[in-house]
Design a protein around this motif. Structure first.
Motif, PDB file in Angstrom:
ATOM      1  N   ASP A  46       0.836  -1.202   0.000  1.00 35.06           N
ATOM      2  CA  ASP A  46       0.000   0.000   0.000  1.00 35.06           C
ATOM      3  C   ASP A  46       0.872   1.255   0.000  1.00 35.06           C
ATOM      4  O   ASP A  46       0.564   2.232  -0.695  1.00 35.06           O
ATOM      5  N   GLN A  47       1.931   1.208   0.774  1.00 38.11           N
ATOM      6  CA  GLN A  47       2.821   2.366   0.844  1.00 38.11           C
ATOM      7  C   GLN A  47       3.504   2.592  -0.506  1.00 38.11           C
ATOM      8  O   GLN A  47       3.692   3.731  -0.929  1.00 38.11           O
ATOM      9  N   ASN A  50       0.884   4.116  -2.846  1.00 34.55           N
ATOM     10  CA  ASN A  50       0.703   5.523  -2.492  1.00 34.55           C
ATOM     11  C   ASN A  50       1.893   6.362  -2.938  1.00 34.55           C
ATOM     12  O   ASN A  50       1.737   7.495  -3.393  1.00 34.55           O
ATOM     13  N   VAL A  54       1.865   9.635  -5.338  1.00 33.51           N
ATOM     14  CA  VAL A  54       2.406  10.898  -4.832  1.00 33.51           C
ATOM     15  C   VAL A  54       3.503  11.426  -5.759  1.00 33.51           C
ATOM     16  O   VAL A  54       3.524  12.610  -6.105  1.00 33.51           O
ATOM     17  N   PHE A  78       0.579  15.588   1.394  1.00 30.84           N
ATOM     18  CA  PHE A  78       0.983  14.185   1.250  1.00 30.84           C
ATOM     19  C   PHE A  78       1.431  13.612   2.588  1.00 30.84           C
ATOM     20  O   PHE A  78       1.167  12.453   2.902  1.00 30.84           O
ATOM     21  N   THR A  81      -1.784  13.023   4.643  1.00 30.59           N
ATOM     22  CA  THR A  81      -2.680  12.001   4.092  1.00 30.59           C
ATOM     23  C   THR A  81      -2.025  10.627   4.031  1.00 30.59           C
ATOM     24  O   THR A  81      -2.595   9.641   4.496  1.00 30.59           O
ATOM     25  N   TYR A  82      -0.841  10.568   3.441  1.00 30.40           N
ATOM     26  CA  TYR A  82      -0.191   9.279   3.190  1.00 30.40           C
ATOM     27  C   TYR A  82       0.997   8.999   4.105  1.00 30.40           C
ATOM     28  O   TYR A  82       1.507   7.883   4.118  1.00 30.40           O
ATOM     29  N   LEU A  84       3.941  10.396   3.591  1.00 30.31           N
ATOM     30  CA  LEU A  84       5.065  10.355   2.650  1.00 30.31           C
ATOM     31  C   LEU A  84       5.478  11.767   2.264  1.00 30.31           C
ATOM     32  O   LEU A  84       4.668  12.688   2.280  1.00 30.31           O
ATOM     33  N   ASP A  99       9.269   8.060   3.635  1.00 26.23           N
ATOM     34  CA  ASP A  99       8.311   8.203   4.730  1.00 26.23           C
ATOM     35  C   ASP A  99       8.772   9.354   5.627  1.00 26.23           C
ATOM     36  O   ASP A  99       9.780   9.999   5.354  1.00 26.23           O
TER      37      ASP A  99
END
Length: 106
Positions: A46-47, A50, A54, A78, A81-82, A84, A99
């Motif tokens: 998932d990361q 994402n 991004v 970003f 939300t994520y 990142l 991250d």
């Protein structure tokens, strides 16, 4: 003892002393104390997905000529939300996603 030889010993000894002092202050080629490089954090799928979204959005905004304030605002969004950030890669001029701890995701 020759006076020139005394001067030589004083200068040489002072140079060696300075070298030892500065070597202890900042070791040449040493590791940084704050980071532990022995543990690698593997990003989840998932990361990675994402991160791809991004990086694509940030790259498109850069290509469209958006100003730095807008890009910083995008990066802050970003991060919220994520979790990142997008940073420029100095090696090849591309973009990388990290991250919030600075670990490279993509």
């Amino acid at each position: 003892m020759n006076p020139n030889f005394k001067k030589f010993l004083i200068v040489f000894g002072g140079g060696v002393l300075l070298f030892v002092i500065f070597k202890k202050l900042k070791p040449y080629g040493g590791t940084q104390k704050g980071k532990d490089t022995s543990t690698k954090i593997v990003p989840s799928d998932d990361q990675r997905k994402n991160a791809a979204v991004v990086v694509k959005a940030f790259g498109d905004a850069m290509k469209n000529g958006e100003n730095k304030a807008f890009l910083d605002e995008m990066n802050a969004e970003f991060a919220k939300t994520y979790g990142l950030r997008v940073l420029p890669n100095k090696g090849n001029g591309g973009l990388i996603a990290t991250d919030l701890q600075g670990n490279k995701v993509m």
